[in-house]
Design a protein around this motif. Sequence first.
Motif, PDB file in Angstrom:
ATOM      1  N   ARG A 217       0.833  -1.204   0.000  1.00 46.66           N
ATOM      2  CA  ARG A 217       0.000   0.000   0.000  1.00 46.66           C
ATOM      3  C   ARG A 217       0.867   1.254   0.000  1.00 46.66           C
ATOM      4  NH1 ARG A 217      -2.211   3.619   3.524  1.00 46.66           N
ATOM      5  NH2 ARG A 217      -0.924   2.773   5.209  1.00 46.66           N
TER       6      ARG A 217
ATOM      7  N   LYS B 256       1.202   4.160  -3.029  1.00 47.31           N
ATOM      8  CA  LYS B 256       1.086   5.595  -2.781  1.00 47.31           C
ATOM      9  C   LYS B 256       2.317   6.336  -3.296  1.00 47.31           C
ATOM     10  CE  LYS B 256      -1.931   5.592   1.286  1.00 47.31           C
ATOM     11  NZ  LYS B 256      -2.911   6.576   0.786  1.00 47.31           N
TER      12      LYS B 256
ATOM     13  N   GLN C 242      -2.690  19.425   3.537  1.00 54.80           N
ATOM     14  CA  GLN C 242      -3.362  18.599   4.545  1.00 54.80           C
ATOM     15  C   GLN C 242      -3.344  19.277   5.913  1.00 54.80           C
ATOM     16  OE1 GLN C 242      -5.378  16.289   4.426  1.00 54.80           O
ATOM     17  NE2 GLN C 242      -4.957  14.512   5.702  1.00 54.80           N
TER      18      GLN C 242
ATOM     19  N   ARG D  90       6.594   6.919   5.361  1.00 61.65           N
ATOM     20  CA  ARG D  90       5.585   6.352   6.257  1.00 61.65           C
ATOM     21  C   ARG D  90       5.021   7.443   7.175  1.00 61.65           C
ATOM     22  NH1 ARG D  90       8.107   2.041   7.733  1.00 61.65           N
ATOM     23  NH2 ARG D  90       6.935   0.592   6.445  1.00 61.65           N
TER      24      ARG D  90
ATOM     25  N   THR E 170       2.711   9.610   5.043  1.00 62.08           N
ATOM     26  CA  THR E 170       1.404   9.020   4.761  1.00 62.08           C
ATOM     27  C   THR E 170       0.531   8.946   6.005  1.00 62.08           C
ATOM     28  OG1 THR E 170       2.367   6.792   5.031  1.00 62.08           O
ATOM     29  CG2 THR E 170       2.197   7.666   2.791  1.00 62.08           C
ATOM     30  N   GLU E 171       1.152   8.853   7.179  1.00 63.12           N
ATOM     31  CA  GLU E 171       0.361   8.879   8.415  1.00 63.12           C
ATOM     32  C   GLU E 171      -0.439  10.176   8.514  1.00 63.12           C
ATOM     33  OE1 GLU E 171       3.132   8.317  11.571  1.00 63.12           O
ATOM     34  OE2 GLU E 171       3.343   6.152  11.236  1.00 63.12           O
TER      35      GLU E 171
ATOM     36  N   ASP F 152      -3.053  10.310   5.486  1.00 63.60           N
ATOM     37  CA  ASP F 152      -4.167   9.373   5.674  1.00 63.60           C
ATOM     38  C   ASP F 152      -5.094   9.781   6.819  1.00 63.60           C
ATOM     39  OD1 ASP F 152      -3.260   7.836   3.611  1.00 63.60           O
ATOM     40  OD2 ASP F 152      -2.277   6.331   4.860  1.00 63.60           O
ATOM     41  N   THR F 153      -4.660  10.774   7.601  1.00 70.48           N
ATOM     42  CA  THR F 153      -5.496  11.239   8.710  1.00 70.48           C
ATOM     43  C   THR F 153      -6.693  12.010   8.147  1.00 70.48           C
ATOM     44  OG1 THR F 153      -3.578  11.431  10.178  1.00 70.48           O
ATOM     45  CG2 THR F 153      -5.572  12.630  10.807  1.00 70.48           C
ATOM     46  N   VAL F 154      -7.865  11.590   8.523  1.00 68.12           N
ATOM     47  CA  VAL F 154      -9.083  12.238   8.022  1.00 68.12           C
ATOM     48  C   VAL F 154      -9.373  13.475   8.872  1.00 68.12           C
ATOM     49  CG1 VAL F 154     -11.556  11.965   7.599  1.00 68.12           C
ATOM     50  CG2 VAL F 154     -10.002  10.015   7.280  1.00 68.12           C
TER      51      VAL F 154
END
Length: 577
Positions: free
Chosen positions: A2, A6, A101, A310, A313-314, A317-319
């Motif tokens: 995954r 990305k 973001q 990593r 992406t943490e 990927d946080t909404v």
Amino acid sequence: MRLFKKFIQYYKPYKAVFFMDMFCALIVSAVDLAFPQILSFLTKTLFTRQPDIILNSLVKLGIALFFMYFIRMLCRFYVTYQGHVMGAKMESNMRQDLFDQYERFSFSYYDRSNTGEMMSKLISDLFDISELAHHGPENVFISAIKIIGSFILLLMVNVPLTLILSAVVAVMVIFSVHQNKKMQGTFMDNRRKIADVNASLQDSLAGIRVVKSFANEDVEQKKFRKRNQQFLHSKESNYLRMGIFHAGNNFFEGMLFLTVLVAGGFFIAKGSLSPADLAVYALYINIFVHPIEVLIEFTEMLQKGVSGFRRLTEVLDTVPEIQDAPNAKELTDVKGTLDFKNVTFRYNDEESVLEHINIHVDAGRSVALVGPSGGGKTTLCSLLPRFYDVTSGAVCIDGKDVRTLTQKSLRSAIGIVQQDVYLFDGTVKDNIAYGKPKAGMEEIVQAAKEADIHDFIKSLPDGYDTYVGERGTRLSGGQKQRIAIARVFLKNPPILILDEATSALDNESERYIQHSLNKLAHGRTTITIAHRLSTIRSADEIIVIDNDGIRERGTHAELLAKNGLYAKYYNMQFEDR
């Protein structure tokens, strides 16, 4: 996998450059593999002929080799230049995605995150990712071609010797994979520790005036030294693993040459290998070993890049907790009627800050919120522009639930003046224009006049182009506050929130600022949070809030007549004076 998917998404805009980079890498590898073959061929053919034939052929041979290495040079230039530019552009895209973001996150994210750590992800992590983005595919591709190509050519020279060599390589690979797993943890720990160092640095420098005022430089030095030492210990552990990894692989490289020498000598003694073939074999061993060294060095780069990506992406990927609803509508034709309907709010799993709050404010009217610190006044105001979302109940503007509106249109309708004014690094003009980025100079000047700051700005050496310093350090508290007010005048919102806008000012500054605020509030729906009760006597309604919720409400005169909590606060302030 995954994570890999990305990562390769960032190559898409640069597919042409990437494939050209790989093609050039292929040419470089082919030239390197070709030279031993050319040498072997010439040794067995041309160099066995008559001297005059050899001499006549050398010119043509030299020209051919010159063009071969000239093309190799051009390919190497492309790989080095365009490949690095591609990596830099990918880094730039990642940095923009990360910053975007950060901008999407609500206040709750920043409540639990550290600015220094966020900056570490934005800067140092992305540099290592950029290096991986460029060198990763190139190093793997070139190394794979050279290893596979040289292995095939080695098999063509002598199969048994190559199989013995393969056994040494297999042991080398097993060792590398085992050590690589141990290195991965140390690189991730490095990331966390350097983020802690950045966090400590940012915290200390941002509060340097407090540090100096308390003469606590030694305290900050100790705090930083602790974080710095923790990072050092992490690096020491990392370098220990790297040392074992590199030294071990270096040993196995030596074993490859030992194997060639011993086994090659054995096969020469048995008559199955000629000395000339062993010489060519040794050339290919160099070609075979070099890409292995490159891959070993690449492993360090890979671990740094992967650990950095990593962490990236943490965040990506946080909404975000506050998002526009799928069918969110624009807030238009704002009148300014506000309703807090049975509002309850709590931070995460903590106790409720607000419970069952009901407030109605007619358009154009003013409401003041008073009460002790921690009663939820600022939190209540933060629910209006959706800096946080209610736990239950609803907040409405003109009868529309703010959760059904787009954040941009909602916040464009609300102006906020806070106690802690933030001015950006730039000029006075830039900071006023922040309220309306496309405003013309006439609009900026008019906003400054309405905020009673125009004459002061004109007295500055460079007028509106005067540099204000980081966080406006070159200006007084009252001057900064009036610039903030001018910013809101320029924005011209129908709804206004004044969050203790004068509580940090002296009496004279407060009088000037209050005059500007009164002009700003005229004709707008206004919510004022105030500790200085003298500033809100003219409010249409005053609401007293404490930890138990709404305790009293009414006009200044009505609340004084009740002789309740508001009267107690008011009399305390009057006695203090």
